[in-house]
Design a protein around this motif. Structure first.
Motif, PDB file in Angstrom:
ATOM      1  N   GLN A 114      10.519  -0.016  -5.457  1.00 19.51           N
ATOM      2  CA  GLN A 114       9.876   0.085  -4.142  1.00 19.51           C
ATOM      3  C   GLN A 114       9.800  -1.271  -3.449  1.00 19.51           C
TER       4      GLN A 114
ATOM      5  N   MET B 174       1.403   9.920  -4.892  1.00 20.58           N
ATOM      6  CA  MET B 174       1.517  11.258  -4.308  1.00 20.58           C
ATOM      7  C   MET B 174       2.801  11.987  -4.684  1.00 20.58           C
ATOM      8  N   ALA B 175       3.794  11.241  -5.188  1.00 20.88           N
ATOM      9  CA  ALA B 175       5.113  11.829  -5.380  1.00 20.88           C
ATOM     10  C   ALA B 175       5.076  13.079  -6.261  1.00 20.88           C
TER      11      ALA B 175
ATOM     12  N   ALA C 283       0.827   4.236  -2.794  1.00 24.44           N
ATOM     13  CA  ALA C 283       0.524   5.581  -2.318  1.00 24.44           C
ATOM     14  C   ALA C 283       1.657   6.542  -2.677  1.00 24.44           C
ATOM     15  N   ILE C 284       2.897   6.083  -2.498  1.00 29.10           N
ATOM     16  CA  ILE C 284       4.043   6.936  -2.794  1.00 29.10           C
ATOM     17  C   ILE C 284       4.095   7.270  -4.278  1.00 29.10           C
TER      18      ILE C 284
ATOM     19  N   GLU D 171       0.822  -1.204   0.000  1.00 22.79           N
ATOM     20  CA  GLU D 171       0.000   0.000   0.000  1.00 22.79           C
ATOM     21  C   GLU D 171       0.857   1.255   0.000  1.00 22.79           C
ATOM     22  N   ASP D 172       1.959   1.216   0.750  1.00 16.48           N
ATOM     23  CA  ASP D 172       2.887   2.346   0.748  1.00 16.48           C
ATOM     24  C   ASP D 172       3.438   2.597  -0.642  1.00 16.48           C
TER      25      ASP D 172
END
Lengths: 153, 324, 170
Positions: C97, C58-59, C54-55, C50-51
């Motif tokens: 990631q 939003m980056a 999300a990253i 999920e991180d």
């Protein structure tokens, strides 16, 4: 043989063996109980939809801002009227809301996004959007009414 | 005869009791290995999970009861901290942040200033056992590519060194960390000097942080184009004062030595200048010298570094380790 | 023959057997070997997945070359095969990631009022303990044109695409 049966001297050895066995079983049950509690607390961490709620609000904010801009452009920019911008914006938003609803319904979640108010500025573009967002996955319910979004140019 | 009979009984008793004791000993020895993995296994995992979540997703909170003030900008009110969180927050007066997982540089640097007692209590890394407080051991580190991050000269790691002999409960989170400031220019908006392959940027001093300039969307028409060097106020910089990184369509920014060939329009340059180059309150003129480049010539006023400045975020890993 | 001589040995043996059997019973029972550490691995895996999404979403432009919306908008809409995925830049970004984690990526979107799911990246068959992380992105005509993708979005419409990241450890 009668002698063996009559002789009860050594029974305490067998008895203590039994006692130890029973206490072992009891300890095992206790430990298991504790482990199951841990299991459910870890499971709760997996089940609580914190990321879902965040992604829905974040995505809705971003989309509402972009939709407001798009509605203004599509209605003729500076020549637009508040009514036409609002009509186009409402259409975009309901389209967005319907698609979100279908996508989340597949994993058994209800998402509802409705417009409650839009504040216009003098150049007929939307400045502030008031939305109602609600989310429900059967166990967790989240509502943000209103979710206020400031549209910056 | 009597003596022999008595002896037989005690040998028999001895045998029985030793079988019993041997097995009992074996069972006793077996019990810890049977339960230790399960009973201790989960007890601190939730603590590590909670700590990592609060640090990565929450901006923190401070509260002063006497003058009834509060907010998420605890980094400005170190004496009134209620909770420590690192997520950046544009609206400190509201409890929520819209930018979880994006860690704020000031908050990170302020955490390093806090003492151990404060950190332990504000992060909730302790347990109350029959009225007395038992502190957990912990280590919280921000890593990038497997090594700890360095922001403004400080290694971003707090807590103790994890022991090797104990079980350690570890949670890692992927985050974006604010490491400094950057100004990103498209090649068609930079200003040039006397020739079309010299870019000039004005930087107003003093600068307390490293100046990072990025140039993207470079339109390359000549196959032998390159970036050669940077000069400040007309004098040549010694190479150690700045470093250049190049990104291509196949790699992220990697350190390169000048002259750097530019072959593709997707190539981008990132230049990092040490802040000690800009110590006083004046306007510095930075010249970037290229070979065979044709930037669109735009005459003075030259573009300002500070006009395009924004926080630079880098992907990193937040590692929270907790032990008893 | 002295019968008395055997009685304590027998009882000792009996007690010993009883204890050994109990220990065996406890170790054999599946409940005691809890899935706790495994479950905390699942929590970690789901959080990482999920991180990562999300990253990517939003980056800001200076953190990563492309964000999730741009990466998805650039898709060529073909069904992926294990040899050839349709979103190579997204694959590269997720790979940095999630090192040493295996993953597939599916895209789900609404077309003619029905939900369509397309495989975008295939790295293998998910195992039993796989987790799914999702993230919606909104595409517009302008974002698709800019990224050079093949999505069909008219200029006064939006298209919500759900990125599904299925991750597992090998």
């Amino acid at each position: 043989m009668a002698g063996i049966i009559d002789d009860t001297d050594g029974q305490w050895i067998a008895l203590s063996g039994l006692t130890i066995s029973i206490s072992l079983v009891l300890v095992a049950i206790l430990v298991n109980e504790a482990a199951i509690t841990g299991y459910y607390s870890s499971y709760a961490a997996l089940e609580f939809p914190k990321e879902k709620i965040r992604e829905i609000t974040a995505q809705t904010q971003e989309s509402a801002k972009n939709a407001a801009q798009l509605a203004w452009n599509y209605s003729g920019g500076l020549h637009a009227t508040n009514e036409s911008v609002l009509n186009n914006f409402t259409a975009l938003l309901s389209n967005y809301s319907a698609q979100m609803n279908t996508i989340y319904a597949v994993h058994g979640e209800t998402v509802n996004i409705t417009l409650s108010k839009a504040v216009f500025n003098s150049s007929h573009s939307i400045d502030i959007i008031w939305l109602n967002i609600s989310y429900d996955d059967g166990t967790t319910r989240y509502t943000s009414e209103p979710e206020i979004i400031e549209v910056k140019q | 005869m009597m003596v022999t009979d008595e002896g037989q009984i005690s040998v028999d008793f001895l045998l029985g009791i030793s079988i019993f004791l041997l097995t009992f000993g074996f069972v006793i020895q077996f019990i810890p290995s049977l339960f230790i993995s399960t009973s201790a296994g989960g007890s601190l995992n939730p603590v590590a999970y909670r700590t990592a979540n609060i640090l990565a997703d929450d901006p923190g909170w401070w509260q002063n009861k006497t003058n009834a003030q509060n907010g998420t900008d605890w980094e400005m009110h170190l004496n009134d901290i209620s909770r420590i969180g690192l997520a950046t927050d544009a609206t400190p007066s509201t409890r929520q942040t819209r930018t979880p997982k994006m860690l704020n540089k000031t908050k990170i640097l302020q955490v390093l200033k806090l003492n151990k007692t404060m950190l332990t209590s504000k992060l909730g890394l302790y347990n109350k056992i029959s009225g007395s407080q038992v502190d957990y051991g912990y280590n919280i580190t921000l890593e990038k590519n497997g090594s700890p991050m360095i922001i403004n000269g400080s290694i971003i790691s707090f807590g103790e060194t994890p022991p090797t002999s104990q079980d350690i409960y570890k949670i890692t989170r992927q985050v974006l960390v604010e490491t400094g400031n950057i100004a990103s220019f498209r090649a068609d908006e930079v200003t040039t000097g006397s020739s079309s392959d010299k870019v000039i940027v004005n930087i107003s001093g003093p600068q307390s942080e490293d100046v990072i300039i990025q140039i993207i969307d470079i339109n390359i028409t000549n196959p032998n184009s390159s970036f050669d060097n940077a000069t400040l106020n007309g004098s040549l910089n010694i190479p150690s004062d700045y470093s250049v990184y190049k990104r291509t369509n196949t790699s992220d920014f990697i350190y390169s030595t000048t002259p750097i060939p530019l072959e593709n329009s997707t190539d981008a340059l990132r230049l990092i200048f040490n802040h000690t180059l800009f110590p006083i309150n004046t306007t510095y003129q930075l010249e970037l010298n290229f070979t065979r480049m044709n930037f669109i010539q735009i005459w003075p006023p030259y573009i300002e570094y500070t006009s395009k400045i924004e926080p630079l975020y880098e992907p990193a890993t937040l590692i929270v380790e907790v032990w008893k | 023959m002295n019968d008395k001589a055997q009685i304590h040995t027998l009882e000792g043996l009996f007690a010993a057997t009883l204890m050994v059997l109990t220990v065996m019973l406890i170790t054999r029972s599946s409940l005691i070997i809890t899935p706790q550490s495994e479950l905390s691995m699942d929590v970690q895996l789901k959080q990482t997945a999920e991180d990562a999404l999300a990253i990517l979403d939003m980056a800001p432009g200076t953190a990563l070359q492309f964000n999730l919306t741009e990466l998805v908008a650039g898709g060529n809409m073909t069904e992926a095969t294990p040899q050839d995925n349709s979103l190579k830049p997204l694959d590269t970004e997720i790979d940095t990631q999630l090192n040493d984690i295996m993953y597939n990526v599916d895209l789900a979107y609404v077309e003619n009022d029905t939900l369509t799911v397309k495989h975008a990246i295939i790295h293998g068959a998910p195992v039993e303990n796989s987790v799914v992380a999702t993230r919606p992105v909104t595409l517009y005509n302008s974002t698709v044109t800019q990224a050079g993708g093949a999505w069909n979005v008219s200029s006064n419409d939006v298209k919500v695409v759900e990125v599904r990241l299925i991750a597992w450890r090998v």
